[in-house]
Design a protein around this motif. Structure first.
Motif, PDB file in Angstrom:
ATOM      1  N   GLN A  97       0.838  -1.212   0.000  1.00 40.33           N
ATOM      2  CA  GLN A  97       0.000   0.000   0.000  1.00 40.33           C
ATOM      3  C   GLN A  97       0.866   1.253   0.000  1.00 40.33           C
ATOM      4  O   GLN A  97       0.931   1.961   0.996  1.00 40.33           O
ATOM      5  N   PRO A  98       1.567   1.637  -1.063  1.00 37.01           N
ATOM      6  CA  PRO A  98       1.616   0.954  -2.356  1.00 37.01           C
ATOM      7  C   PRO A  98       2.864   0.083  -2.487  1.00 37.01           C
ATOM      8  O   PRO A  98       3.716   0.064  -1.593  1.00 37.01           O
ATOM      9  N   TYR A  99       2.961  -0.616  -3.629  1.00 38.98           N
ATOM     10  CA  TYR A  99       4.188  -1.314  -4.013  1.00 38.98           C
ATOM     11  C   TYR A  99       5.292  -0.275  -4.212  1.00 38.98           C
ATOM     12  O   TYR A  99       5.065   0.765  -4.831  1.00 38.98           O
ATOM     13  N   HIS A 100       6.495  -0.511  -3.638  1.00 36.05           N
ATOM     14  CA  HIS A 100       7.556   0.512  -3.734  1.00 36.05           C
ATOM     15  C   HIS A 100       8.920  -0.116  -4.020  1.00 36.05           C
ATOM     16  O   HIS A 100       9.040  -1.344  -4.135  1.00 36.05           O
ATOM     17  N   ASN A 101       9.945   0.744  -4.136  1.00 33.13           N
ATOM     18  CA  ASN A 101      11.280   0.274  -4.536  1.00 33.13           C
ATOM     19  C   ASN A 101      11.896  -0.692  -3.534  1.00 33.13           C
ATOM     20  O   ASN A 101      12.774  -1.483  -3.905  1.00 33.13           O
ATOM     21  N   GLY A 102      11.477  -0.621  -2.268  1.00 31.79           N
ATOM     22  CA  GLY A 102      11.979  -1.586  -1.283  1.00 31.79           C
ATOM     23  C   GLY A 102      11.502  -2.991  -1.632  1.00 31.79           C
ATOM     24  O   GLY A 102      12.298  -3.934  -1.699  1.00 31.79           O
ATOM     25  N   HIS A 103      10.172  -3.137  -1.874  1.00 32.20           N
ATOM     26  CA  HIS A 103       9.636  -4.434  -2.319  1.00 32.20           C
ATOM     27  C   HIS A 103      10.335  -4.882  -3.603  1.00 32.20           C
ATOM     28  O   HIS A 103      10.683  -6.051  -3.767  1.00 32.20           O
ATOM     29  N   HIS A 104      10.498  -3.910  -4.500  1.00 35.15           N
ATOM     30  CA  HIS A 104      11.016  -4.208  -5.835  1.00 35.15           C
ATOM     31  C   HIS A 104      12.440  -4.766  -5.768  1.00 35.15           C
ATOM     32  O   HIS A 104      12.758  -5.754  -6.430  1.00 35.15           O
ATOM     33  N   SER A 105      13.289  -4.152  -4.935  1.00 35.50           N
ATOM     34  CA  SER A 105      14.675  -4.627  -4.870  1.00 35.50           C
ATOM     35  C   SER A 105      14.738  -6.001  -4.193  1.00 35.50           C
ATOM     36  O   SER A 105      15.520  -6.858  -4.602  1.00 35.50           O
ATOM     37  N   VAL A 106      13.892  -6.218  -3.185  1.00 37.51           N
ATOM     38  CA  VAL A 106      13.858  -7.535  -2.532  1.00 37.51           C
ATOM     39  C   VAL A 106      13.417  -8.609  -3.534  1.00 37.51           C
ATOM     40  O   VAL A 106      14.029  -9.675  -3.634  1.00 37.51           O
ATOM     41  N   LEU A 107      12.381  -8.318  -4.301  1.00 38.84           N
ATOM     42  CA  LEU A 107      11.878  -9.319  -5.260  1.00 38.84           C
ATOM     43  C   LEU A 107      12.906  -9.641  -6.339  1.00 38.84           C
ATOM     44  O   LEU A 107      13.062 -10.792  -6.744  1.00 38.84           O
ATOM     45  N   LYS A 108      13.621  -8.599  -6.800  1.00 34.97           N
ATOM     46  CA  LYS A 108      14.646  -8.854  -7.817  1.00 34.97           C
ATOM     47  C   LYS A 108      15.735  -9.764  -7.252  1.00 34.97           C
ATOM     48  O   LYS A 108      16.227 -10.659  -7.932  1.00 34.97           O
TER      49      LYS A 108
END
Ligand code: NMN
Length: 170
Positions: free
Chosen positions: A13-24
């Motif tokens: 809430q919302p999707y952000h660069n922290g989530h994004h870097s972890v997922l990558k």
């Protein structure tokens, strides 16, 4: 060969660069990723402004160049923490590992014999949903903290206007 599928749960809430870097990072050591959208039933409230469908758009459009297959599934909350892991299993594609830094999530999976990996978080202070929603309300720069695709989705749905109205801070 058995597919090594990992589950990553968050509210996004919302999707952000922290989530994004972890997922990558996770995508480098699992075969496939399941992204579970927690509290899927919540939307249009100050702490949870976006619907599960809107969060699916943010995630799917941000991850178009992830090197492994991924699935995005909405997970509604239930009233019984002790049954939550069974609830997640009952709706998710099968998974063999879980990634989360949420202490309750870690505890509930651990009690079912599933160890949860807590990936190092990326610039945790600014990269939190709370901070991004605060910046949206304050008219400050939040766009630099999220993937470009998220900026586009928030614009398409007039997300900042919605958050402002439901927060009564207009
Ligand atoms: O790590 P965060 O972003 O807080 O996400 C965890 C998600 O898992 C939240 O949406 C939370 O509501 C959900 N969850 C739900 C239950 C339940 O429904 N009883 C238990 C543990 C976690």
């Amino acid at each position: 060969k058995k597919i090594d599928r990992g589950l990553y749960i968050g509210r996004f809430q919302p999707y952000h660069n922290g989530h994004h870097s972890v997922l990558k990072r996770i995508s480098e050591y699992v075969d496939e990723i399941i992204i579970g959208i927690g509290s899927a039933q919540l939307s249009h409230e100050p702490g949870n402004p976006f619907t599960s469908g809107e969060r699916i758009m943010m995630i799917t459009q941000s991850l178009d160049e992830l090197p492994c297959p991924f699935y995005v599934i909405p997970i509604e909350d239930i009233q019984r923490n002790a049954l939550w892991v069974a609830h997640v299993r009952s709706i998710s594609p099968p998974f063999s590992r879980v990634f989360s830094s949420n202490p309750l999530v870690v505890q509930l999976f651990a009690e079912q014999g599933i160890s949860v990996e807590s990936p190092d978080m990326y610039e945790r202070q600014s990269h939190s949903g709370t901070e991004i929603r605060r910046r949206m309300l304050a008219g400050e720069n939040w766009q630099d903290l999220v993937p470009k695709a998220v900026v586009d989705v928030v614009e398409e749905i007039n997300g900042v206007e919605r958050l402002t109205r439901i927060s009564g801070s207009d």
